[in-house]
Scaffold this motif. Sequence first.
Motif, PDB file in Angstrom:
ATOM      1  N   ILE A  33       0.837  -1.194   0.000  1.00  0.00           N
ATOM      2  CA  ILE A  33       0.000   0.000   0.000  1.00  0.00           C
ATOM      3  C   ILE A  33       0.875   1.249   0.000  1.00  0.00           C
ATOM      4  N   ASP A  34       0.595   2.168  -0.917  1.00  0.00           N
ATOM      5  CA  ASP A  34       1.160   3.514  -0.840  1.00  0.00           C
ATOM      6  C   ASP A  34       0.284   4.319   0.118  1.00  0.00           C
ATOM      7  N   VAL A  35       0.825   4.643   1.282  1.00  0.00           N
ATOM      8  CA  VAL A  35       0.049   5.378   2.280  1.00  0.00           C
ATOM      9  C   VAL A  35      -0.117   6.827   1.819  1.00  0.00           C
ATOM     10  N   VAL A  36      -1.336   7.345   1.902  1.00  0.00           N
ATOM     11  CA  VAL A  36      -1.614   8.732   1.539  1.00  0.00           C
ATOM     12  C   VAL A  36      -1.758   9.585   2.798  1.00  0.00           C
ATOM     13  N   TYR A  37      -2.646   9.174   3.714  1.00  0.00           N
ATOM     14  CA  TYR A  37      -2.840   9.916   4.961  1.00  0.00           C
ATOM     15  C   TYR A  37      -2.728   8.979   6.156  1.00  0.00           C
ATOM     16  N   GLY A  38      -2.209   9.534   7.246  1.00  0.00           N
ATOM     17  CA  GLY A  38      -2.226   8.844   8.522  1.00  0.00           C
ATOM     18  C   GLY A  38      -2.685   9.802   9.609  1.00  0.00           C
ATOM     19  N   GLY A  39      -3.689   9.400  10.371  1.00  0.00           N
ATOM     20  CA  GLY A  39      -4.199  10.248  11.444  1.00  0.00           C
ATOM     21  C   GLY A  39      -3.477   9.982  12.747  1.00  0.00           C
ATOM     22  N   ILE A  40      -3.103  11.046  13.448  1.00  0.00           N
ATOM     23  CA  ILE A  40      -2.426  10.904  14.741  1.00  0.00           C
ATOM     24  C   ILE A  40      -3.474  10.633  15.809  1.00  0.00           C
ATOM     25  N   CYS A  41      -3.349   9.498  16.457  1.00  0.00           N
ATOM     26  CA  CYS A  41      -4.296   9.047  17.470  1.00  0.00           C
ATOM     27  C   CYS A  41      -3.797   9.421  18.865  1.00  0.00           C
ATOM     28  N   GLY A  42      -4.725   9.392  19.829  1.00  0.00           N
ATOM     29  CA  GLY A  42      -4.334   9.631  21.212  1.00  0.00           C
ATOM     30  C   GLY A  42      -3.297   8.647  21.703  1.00  0.00           C
ATOM     31  N   SER A  43      -3.371   7.390  21.255  1.00  0.00           N
ATOM     32  CA  SER A  43      -2.366   6.415  21.689  1.00  0.00           C
ATOM     33  C   SER A  43      -0.991   6.756  21.123  1.00  0.00           C
ATOM     34  N   ASP A  44      -0.931   7.253  19.876  1.00  0.00           N
ATOM     35  CA  ASP A  44       0.346   7.709  19.322  1.00  0.00           C
ATOM     36  C   ASP A  44       0.934   8.812  20.190  1.00  0.00           C
ATOM     37  N   LEU A  45       0.084   9.730  20.628  1.00  0.00           N
ATOM     38  CA  LEU A  45       0.539  10.832  21.483  1.00  0.00           C
ATOM     39  C   LEU A  45       1.034  10.309  22.833  1.00  0.00           C
ATOM     40  N   HIS A  46       0.330   9.317  23.388  1.00  0.00           N
ATOM     41  CA  HIS A  46       0.759   8.756  24.673  1.00  0.00           C
ATOM     42  C   HIS A  46       2.142   8.124  24.563  1.00  0.00           C
ATOM     43  N   TYR A  47       2.391   7.382  23.474  1.00  0.00           N
ATOM     44  CA  TYR A  47       3.721   6.789  23.298  1.00  0.00           C
ATOM     45  C   TYR A  47       4.780   7.885  23.191  1.00  0.00           C
ATOM     46  N   TRP A  48       4.459   8.945  22.478  1.00  0.00           N
ATOM     47  CA  TRP A  48       5.401  10.054  22.299  1.00  0.00           C
ATOM     48  C   TRP A  48       5.650  10.792  23.613  1.00  0.00           C
ATOM     49  N   GLN A  49       4.584  11.057  24.348  1.00  0.00           N
ATOM     50  CA  GLN A  49       4.713  11.859  25.566  1.00  0.00           C
ATOM     51  C   GLN A  49       5.192  11.053  26.765  1.00  0.00           C
ATOM     52  N   HIS A  50       4.719   9.802  26.884  1.00  0.00           N
ATOM     53  CA  HIS A  50       4.941   9.044  28.115  1.00  0.00           C
ATOM     54  C   HIS A  50       5.665   7.714  27.911  1.00  0.00           C
ATOM     55  N   GLY A  51       5.863   7.294  26.666  1.00  0.00           N
ATOM     56  CA  GLY A  51       6.466   5.983  26.438  1.00  0.00           C
ATOM     57  C   GLY A  51       5.525   4.837  26.747  1.00  0.00           C
ATOM     58  N   ALA A  52       4.243   5.131  26.865  1.00  0.00           N
ATOM     59  CA  ALA A  52       3.243   4.104  27.180  1.00  0.00           C
ATOM     60  C   ALA A  52       1.877   4.629  26.793  1.00  0.00           C
ATOM     61  N   ALA A  53       0.981   3.691  26.471  1.00  0.00           N
ATOM     62  CA  ALA A  53      -0.425   4.015  26.234  1.00  0.00           C
ATOM     63  C   ALA A  53      -1.239   3.088  27.131  1.00  0.00           C
TER      64      ALA A  53
END
Length: 346
Positions: A33-53
Amino acid sequence: MPNALHAIVIHKAGDLRIDEIPEPVPAPDEAVIDVVYGGICGSDLHYWQHGAAGESILRAPMVLGHEVVGVVRRAAPDGSGPAEGARVAVHPATPVKEYVRHPADRPNISGGGYLGSAARFPHRDGAFAHRVAMPTRMLRVLPDRIDLKDAALIEPASVAWHAVNRVGDVTGSSALVVGCGPIGLLAIAVLKARGARHITAVDLHDRPLAIAEQLGADTVLKQPDDADVVAIDADVVIESSGSHRGLDTAIRGTTRGGAVAMVGLLPSGPQPVQIALAIARELDLLGSFRFNDEIDEVIVALADDTLRVSPVVSHIEPWRSAEKAFALAADPRVSSKVLLRFGSAR
């Protein structure tokens, strides 16, 4: 290298990188698949901010992203799934085929894998990349009339659809949505599409409440006091704030005998909420985790214009600006759903 592939990878809390990756090598039942869009989810943010979701702890670098849409670059070698050129959304779950105690219609709680999830080790890489190989069972062909930007919301809209399913038939009901982040906003859209009589939206900020009104909320309340909350007296409630204060508001705003779907991901550990009140009012407190086949209902509802989601998208950022996009997505005062753009539709 101008033609190299890249992915958005979380290495540890606060350490988000754009890493070079190899070309995907598909299994017989996988399409590229050629990815066109990816939405940033709350779990993505949790991994970025806290290293855990929630209970999922990051233990190694992991490609993020499970809200993705794109175009089939190469069909699966075994002939299954969509043809080259098809526009597709991705169902990111891999249910466990054999599991104990859970009914067959609830594979979302089977303990299976999910794209971009650290729930298991080794972690399951996500799909924030230029090209990915995906099992064809994960792919859903999109009707022509669905714009790919709207299609990028199919996965979170399915989470919202599942949460509404948890509280039952909402036709003619009064509803309360606590927390107007992307999932809460999409829950409002789903409640509207499925016939809720009156929808009240609660949030801490003006911007998400304005979007809530666009999506069909009849009443919006910013930081309501106790009297305001009790007066709501909603038949059904979607708690999507992911905070103990939000859950407390949900319980106090539910009518006697009502139901609360808890879709917001609270931190691990004890939470100070009004459980005694929930008992006295005989409320149904229902966990809501991911989704099952609701994705197919969401696609139909988008195609026939029953479900309206476009106001939820606030920003579209190029993949090279991933850190800026994550910072935007983490600030509900200025954003709702932030999309990363990896390519273009053919």
